[in-house]
Design a protein around this motif. Structure first.
Motif, mmCIF file in Angstrom:
data_model
loop_
_atom_site.group_PDB
_atom_site.id
_atom_site.type_symbol
_atom_site.label_atom_id
_atom_site.label_comp_id
_atom_site.label_asym_id
_atom_site.label_seq_id
_atom_site.Cartn_x
_atom_site.Cartn_y
_atom_site.Cartn_z
ATOM 1 N N TRP A 190 41.971 47.517 40.967
ATOM 2 C CA TRP A 190 40.932 46.936 40.048
ATOM 3 C C TRP A 190 39.907 45.842 40.748
ATOM 4 C CZ3 TRP A 190 39.990 48.554 35.295
ATOM 5 C CH2 TRP A 190 40.837 49.088 34.674
ATOM 6 N N ALA B 133 37.521 42.894 39.706
ATOM 7 C CA ALA B 133 37.739 41.643 39.187
ATOM 8 C C ALA B 133 38.327 40.818 40.233
ATOM 9 C CB ALA B 133 38.892 41.691 38.012
ATOM 10 N N GLU C 258 42.903 37.280 35.607
ATOM 11 C CA GLU C 258 41.908 38.155 35.920
ATOM 12 C C GLU C 258 40.569 37.549 35.683
ATOM 13 O OE1 GLU C 258 42.066 42.720 35.675
ATOM 14 O OE2 GLU C 258 43.782 41.858 34.202
ATOM 15 N N VAL D 238 46.450 45.430 42.062
ATOM 16 C CA VAL D 238 45.162 44.729 42.407
ATOM 17 C C VAL D 238 44.320 45.410 43.040
ATOM 18 C CG1 VAL D 238 44.406 42.814 43.499
ATOM 19 C CG2 VAL D 238 46.447 42.437 42.032
ATOM 20 N N PHE E 102 41.590 38.441 41.456
ATOM 21 C CA PHE E 102 43.031 38.165 40.737
ATOM 22 C C PHE E 102 43.665 36.913 41.191
ATOM 23 C CE2 PHE E 102 42.209 42.344 40.175
ATOM 24 C CZ PHE E 102 42.972 42.870 39.126
#
Length: 90
Positions: free
Chosen positions: A65, A69, A7, A62, A71
């Motif tokens: 988030w 962030a 991340e 994913v 990935f």
């Protein structure tokens, strides 16, 4: 299967990331298992080992988030399994 999840954090958003984690937890879907993680000293990256049999579970996670962030997801093979595979070709 194991995956190394890297991340990449915007360091200005680190507090937001930890705030969400403390409020909502890891938010992993059923079937995606957290193994362990490490944070870089500059708080810019998190290295997580995750386990699952369905890659779409990682994609679902994913999306939870992705606003905080970026990935990178790398499928992993154990050193032992890799050594055995390579030995056949030596």
């Amino acid at each position: 299967m194991l995956f190394m999840v890297i991340e990449h954090f915007d360091q200005a958003r680190v507090k937001d990331i930890y705030r969400r984690f403390h409020e909502r937890g890891r938010m992993t879907p059923e079937g995606l298992t957290y193994v362990d993680s490490w944070i870089s000293a500059d708080l810019g990256r998190c290295f997580q080992v995750m386990e699952c049999d369905d890659v779409s579970l990682l994609q679902e996670w994913v999306l939870e988030w992705g606003d905080l962030a970026r990935f990178e997801i790398v499928p992993l093979a154990s050193s032992k399994a890799t050594a055995a595979a390579v030995k056949k070709h030596l």
